[in-house]
Design a protein around this motif. Structure first.
Motif, PDB file in Angstrom:
ATOM      1  N   PRO A   1      19.601 -87.311  17.079  1.00  0.00           N
ATOM      2  CA  PRO A   1      19.184 -85.490  17.334  1.00  0.00           C
ATOM      3  C   PRO A   1      20.298 -84.814  16.527  1.00  0.00           C
ATOM      4  O   PRO A   1      20.544 -85.143  15.486  1.00  0.00           O
ATOM      5  CB  PRO A   1      20.274 -86.022  18.552  1.00  0.00           C
ATOM      6  N   ALA A   2      19.349 -83.919  16.339  1.00  0.00           N
ATOM      7  CA  ALA A   2      20.489 -82.781  15.374  1.00  0.00           C
ATOM      8  C   ALA A   2      21.572 -82.492  15.617  1.00  0.00           C
ATOM      9  O   ALA A   2      21.492 -81.889  16.791  1.00  0.00           O
ATOM     10  CB  ALA A   2      19.471 -81.958  14.941  1.00  0.00           C
ATOM     11  N   GLU A   3      22.748 -82.261  14.703  1.00  0.00           N
ATOM     12  CA  GLU A   3      23.730 -81.428  15.159  1.00  0.00           C
ATOM     13  C   GLU A   3      23.713 -80.462  13.879  1.00  0.00           C
ATOM     14  O   GLU A   3      23.898 -80.002  12.822  1.00  0.00           O
ATOM     15  CB  GLU A   3      25.073 -82.039  14.384  1.00  0.00           C
ATOM     16  N   LEU A   4      23.740 -79.087  14.588  1.00  0.00           N
ATOM     17  CA  LEU A   4      23.532 -78.084  14.502  1.00  0.00           C
ATOM     18  C   LEU A   4      24.791 -76.822  14.055  1.00  0.00           C
ATOM     19  O   LEU A   4      25.959 -76.864  15.243  1.00  0.00           O
ATOM     20  CB  LEU A   4      22.121 -76.730  15.008  1.00  0.00           C
ATOM     21  N   LYS A   5      24.934 -76.080  13.163  1.00  0.00           N
ATOM     22  CA  LYS A   5      26.305 -75.568  13.330  1.00  0.00           C
ATOM     23  C   LYS A   5      25.907 -73.899  13.582  1.00  0.00           C
ATOM     24  O   LYS A   5      25.183 -73.420  13.868  1.00  0.00           O
ATOM     25  CB  LYS A   5      27.038 -74.820  11.513  1.00  0.00           C
ATOM     26  N   LEU A   6      27.258 -73.407  14.648  1.00  0.00           N
ATOM     27  CA  LEU A   6      27.753 -72.081  15.054  1.00  0.00           C
ATOM     28  C   LEU A   6      27.671 -70.613  14.421  1.00  0.00           C
ATOM     29  O   LEU A   6      28.053 -71.721  13.558  1.00  0.00           O
ATOM     30  CB  LEU A   6      28.156 -72.405  16.851  1.00  0.00           C
ATOM     31  N   PRO A   7      26.950 -70.231  15.093  1.00  0.00           N
ATOM     32  CA  PRO A   7      27.326 -68.977  14.033  1.00  0.00           C
ATOM     33  C   PRO A   7      29.099 -68.763  14.024  1.00  0.00           C
ATOM     34  O   PRO A   7      29.691 -68.036  13.326  1.00  0.00           O
ATOM     35  CB  PRO A   7      26.834 -67.929  14.757  1.00  0.00           C
TER      36      PRO A   7
ATOM     37  N   GLU B   1      32.465 -76.049  17.302  1.00  0.00           N
ATOM     38  CA  GLU B   1      31.523 -75.357  16.315  1.00  0.00           C
ATOM     39  C   GLU B   1      30.417 -75.388  15.935  1.00  0.00           C
ATOM     40  O   GLU B   1      29.959 -75.289  15.436  1.00  0.00           O
ATOM     41  CB  GLU B   1      33.018 -75.841  15.076  1.00  0.00           C
ATOM     42  N   ASN B   2      29.564 -77.254  16.669  1.00  0.00           N
ATOM     43  CA  ASN B   2      28.512 -77.310  16.273  1.00  0.00           C
ATOM     44  C   ASN B   2      28.167 -78.009  18.025  1.00  0.00           C
ATOM     45  O   ASN B   2      28.881 -77.919  18.851  1.00  0.00           O
ATOM     46  CB  ASN B   2      28.608 -79.036  15.773  1.00  0.00           C
ATOM     47  N   VAL B   3      26.789 -78.000  17.982  1.00  0.00           N
ATOM     48  CA  VAL B   3      26.085 -78.434  19.579  1.00  0.00           C
ATOM     49  C   VAL B   3      24.822 -79.787  18.164  1.00  0.00           C
ATOM     50  O   VAL B   3      24.569 -80.106  17.940  1.00  0.00           O
ATOM     51  CB  VAL B   3      25.262 -77.262  19.848  1.00  0.00           C
ATOM     52  N   ILE B   4      24.422 -80.019  20.054  1.00  0.00           N
ATOM     53  CA  ILE B   4      23.871 -81.845  19.146  1.00  0.00           C
ATOM     54  C   ILE B   4      22.543 -81.147  20.504  1.00  0.00           C
ATOM     55  O   ILE B   4      22.826 -80.996  21.431  1.00  0.00           O
ATOM     56  CB  ILE B   4      24.406 -82.561  19.316  1.00  0.00           C
TER      57      ILE B   4
ATOM     58  N   THR C   1      11.988 -79.269  28.080  1.00  0.00           N
ATOM     59  CA  THR C   1      13.620 -79.188  27.902  1.00  0.00           C
ATOM     60  C   THR C   1      13.770 -79.980  27.061  1.00  0.00           C
ATOM     61  O   THR C   1      14.299 -81.549  26.703  1.00  0.00           O
ATOM     62  CB  THR C   1      14.397 -79.520  29.335  1.00  0.00           C
ATOM     63  N   PRO C   2      14.978 -79.456  26.324  1.00  0.00           N
ATOM     64  CA  PRO C   2      15.123 -80.458  24.972  1.00  0.00           C
ATOM     65  C   PRO C   2      17.168 -80.768  25.630  1.00  0.00           C
ATOM     66  O   PRO C   2      17.354 -80.559  26.855  1.00  0.00           O
ATOM     67  CB  PRO C   2      16.027 -79.401  23.790  1.00  0.00           C
ATOM     68  N   SER C   3      17.473 -81.662  25.055  1.00  0.00           N
ATOM     69  CA  SER C   3      19.058 -82.960  25.387  1.00  0.00           C
ATOM     70  C   SER C   3      20.020 -81.671  24.526  1.00  0.00           C
ATOM     71  O   SER C   3      19.871 -82.214  23.879  1.00  0.00           O
ATOM     72  CB  SER C   3      18.684 -83.948  25.242  1.00  0.00           C
ATOM     73  N   VAL C   4      20.886 -81.612  25.450  1.00  0.00           N
ATOM     74  CA  VAL C   4      21.649 -80.635  24.234  1.00  0.00           C
ATOM     75  C   VAL C   4      22.850 -80.878  24.838  1.00  0.00           C
ATOM     76  O   VAL C   4      23.182 -81.236  26.119  1.00  0.00           O
ATOM     77  CB  VAL C   4      21.453 -79.382  24.951  1.00  0.00           C
TER      78      VAL C   4
END
Length: 236
Positions: A205-211, A192-195, A142-145
């Motif tokens: 960790p990666a920070e991803l832009k949400l659609p 607007e982002n999720v880590i 399970t990832p850490s979110v």
């Protein structure tokens, strides 16, 4: 008569001269002097011999010292070789106990994409693939979110997904589903982002832009799965 006396006198003179010469020779080279000269000669000879032997002894000592240095150098070389071998062995076994199946994935080994899904009230599907030329394993199921840095934005794991370690290479993908809001109230904070990290201790960790911006309140996340149908986040 006179001539006989003259001849006799001459003979007597010559005899006296011979005696005198013999006496002088005896005085100059008496027994004592001869002994001293012989002793000096013997001493010189012995000194020369001893000097020669001393030179040989010095050479032998030098040879012994050189041999000792050579042996010491050889011993040192052997020791270094052994050390290198030991170091090489450690390097070969330094795989963190994962030699059975390969290296663990780091977030910088993967490419992530985020898409919006409408099922189960709406969630985000995260797809992870290994970058070109990389093969690695997702060791933690399970990832850490999290959304933001507050504890309220940390997603809780739910029962979906969670397969055994997944090998990522080439076109193989792993999926996880993230539901940003699980409450029925109007409360929540917009992000607007999720880590996403591959473990709780992930240093990068990666920070991803949400659609699209998400309202976050008690988020949840599924385990990794190779089938996206198993990554729909629901509370069970």
């Amino acid at each position: 008569m006179r001539s006989r006396l003259t001849a006799r006198s001459a003979r007597l003179f010559l005899a006296a001269a011979a005696v005198t010469a013999l006496a002088a020779t005896t005085t100059a080279c008496g027994p004592e002097d001869n002994g001293a000269a012989a002793a000096a000669t013997s001493s010189s000879t012995e000194s020369a011999d001893n000097g020669g032997n001393g030179g040989n002894g010095g050479s032998a000592a030098t040879d012994g010292s050189s041999a000792g240095d050579s042996d010491s150098g050889s011993g040192s070389g052997d020791s270094k070789s052994s050390g290198s071998s030991g170091s090489s062995d450690k390097t070969g076994s330094g795989d963190g106990g994962k030699s059975g199946y390969g290296q663990s994935c780091g977030t910088n080994d993967l490419d992530f994409t985020v898409t919006t899904k409408s099922q189960a009230g709406g969630y985000y599907l995260v797809t992870a693939k290994a970058k070109s030329g990389i093969s690695c394993y997702l060791d933690v199921n399970t990832p850490s979110v999290s959304f933001g840095s507050d504890a309220d934005g940390v997603a809780s794991p739910v029962g979906q997904g969670g397969e055994d370690p997944i090998k990522l290479t080439g076109s193989t993908a792993a999926y996880t589903g993230i539901s940003p809001k699980t409450t029925n109230s109007d409360s929540g904070v917009e992000f607007e982002n999720v880590i996403i990290g591959l473990s709780d201790e992930d240093p990068n960790p990666a920070e991803l832009k949400l659609p699209e911006p998400a309202t976050v309140d008690k988020p949840i996340v599924t385990g990794w799965a190779t089938n996206p149908a198993n990554s729909v986040p629901v509370i069970v």
